[in-house]
Write an enzyme that holds these catalytic residues in place. Structure first.
Site, short mmCIF file in Angstrom:
data_model
loop_
_atom_site.label_atom_id
_atom_site.label_comp_id
_atom_site.label_asym_id
_atom_site.label_seq_id
_atom_site.Cartn_x
_atom_site.Cartn_y
_atom_site.Cartn_z
N GLY A 177 -7.61 -6.12 -3.29
CA GLY A 177 -7.35 -5.27 -3.79
C GLY A 177 -7.66 -3.37 -4.27
O GLY A 177 -7.07 -3.32 -5.30
N LYS B 266 -4.46 -18.02 7.38
CA LYS B 266 -5.63 -16.87 6.85
C LYS B 266 -5.01 -18.26 5.51
O LYS B 266 -4.36 -18.51 4.85
CB LYS B 266 -4.69 -15.92 6.57
CG LYS B 266 -6.01 -15.19 5.55
CD LYS B 266 -5.12 -13.70 5.06
CE LYS B 266 -6.57 -13.32 3.88
NZ LYS B 266 -6.28 -12.55 3.63
#
Length: 279
Positions: free
Chosen positions: A182, A121
């Site tokens: 987040g 990733k």
């Protein structure tokens, strides 16, 4: 088909035609799980188990620093015969950093017994305040890593042009954000995500910003191939319960997408005929 981690993958005879495939690899679950921000290792392990995820992503830099400090490491506590490790380059601000950490991630996979795991990733994030990924740096790092036989899953802003460019150079997926990482804001850019999904010939995985199960359902209903969730589970009051909700949400959203929803209409339309009803 890899044998060393065969529990992760679907046998073709056991499935319908709707398979989640990344670079030829078939996975059981369309929910991918992150490993950061949990209050403790127990919550992390239980949440991953409840989620039924096949792919678990781990920040290589964080894992290395925890190990050097002599603390308990989630990597050592998971069953990598039934989970597929997706190393990530979180914390890398430059192309060179991301490439170096990606190489470390591939070595970590080998040490865990996943000798053919070249997944990475890719995150290149120089913006320490808003944590938006660097599009040019991501493109450069992806190009280099693809030449080194990595299966590259790049984390990007919801930019349809960049998504197509990354596909054209050989990335195996694109991972656009739903809203800032987040933040738990949910899906703030659904029209751009629709364009990316409609244009893509590779899997589109929505990553970042998901705050609750309805956010996951929303993007699955418009055709996303999978979602990656971390904070929404890890920071829930009851992480295991939220992990279960996410698992159900992803399945529900995928089924709704495949069903072909009814067309929206401007006016009401009776569901029962009025012909033949006596007054």
């Amino acid at each position: 088909m890899l044998q060393e981690s065969s529990n992760i993958f679907i046998k073709k005879s056991e499935t319908e035609t709707d398979l989640f495939v990344i670079n030829g690899m078939q996975f059981k679950s369309r929910l991918m799980i992150g490993t950061g921000k949990y209050a403790n290792l127990k919550d992390a392990k239980q949440s991953i188990a409840v989620s039924q995820a096949s792919i678990v992503t781990v920040a290589i830099r964080r894992a290395q620093s925890v190990k050097m400090a002599g603390k308990s490491n989630l990597i050592d506590g998971l069953d990598w015969k039934s989970l597929w490790l997706l190393p990530n380059t979180a914390g890398c601000a430059t192309v060179d950093e991301a490439i170096r950490v990606a190489l470390m991630g591939r070595e970590m996979c080998k040490r865990l017994g996943q000798t053919h795991n070249n997944f990475i990733k890719l995150e290149v994030i120089p913006d320490c305040k808003n944590l938006f990924p660097d599009p040019i740096g991501t493109l450069k790092a992806a190009e280099f890593l693809i030449k080194k036989d990595f299966t590259v899953l790049p984390y990007i802003n919801s930019d349809p042009i960049l998504a197509k460019q990354l596909e054209e150079i050989g990335c195996s997926t694109v991972m656009p954000l739903g809203s800032p990482i987040g933040s738990g804001q949910g899906i703030n850019n659904i029209e751009n995500l629709r364009i990316i999904i409609d244009n893509a010939k590779i899997p589109v995985i929505i990553d970042a910003g998901i705050g609750t199960s309805s956010d996951a359902t929303t993007v699955m209903e418009i055709g996303a191939d999978a979602v990656l969730v971390n904070s929404a589970i890890a920071q829930a009051s009851y992480p295991q319960v939220m992990a279960s909700a996410m698992q159900l949400a992803v399945k529900s959203g995928r089924q709704a997408y495949l069903s072909g929803r009814m067309k929206q209409k401007r006016n009401a339309e009776a569901s029962s005929p009025i012909i033949g009803i006596s007054h």
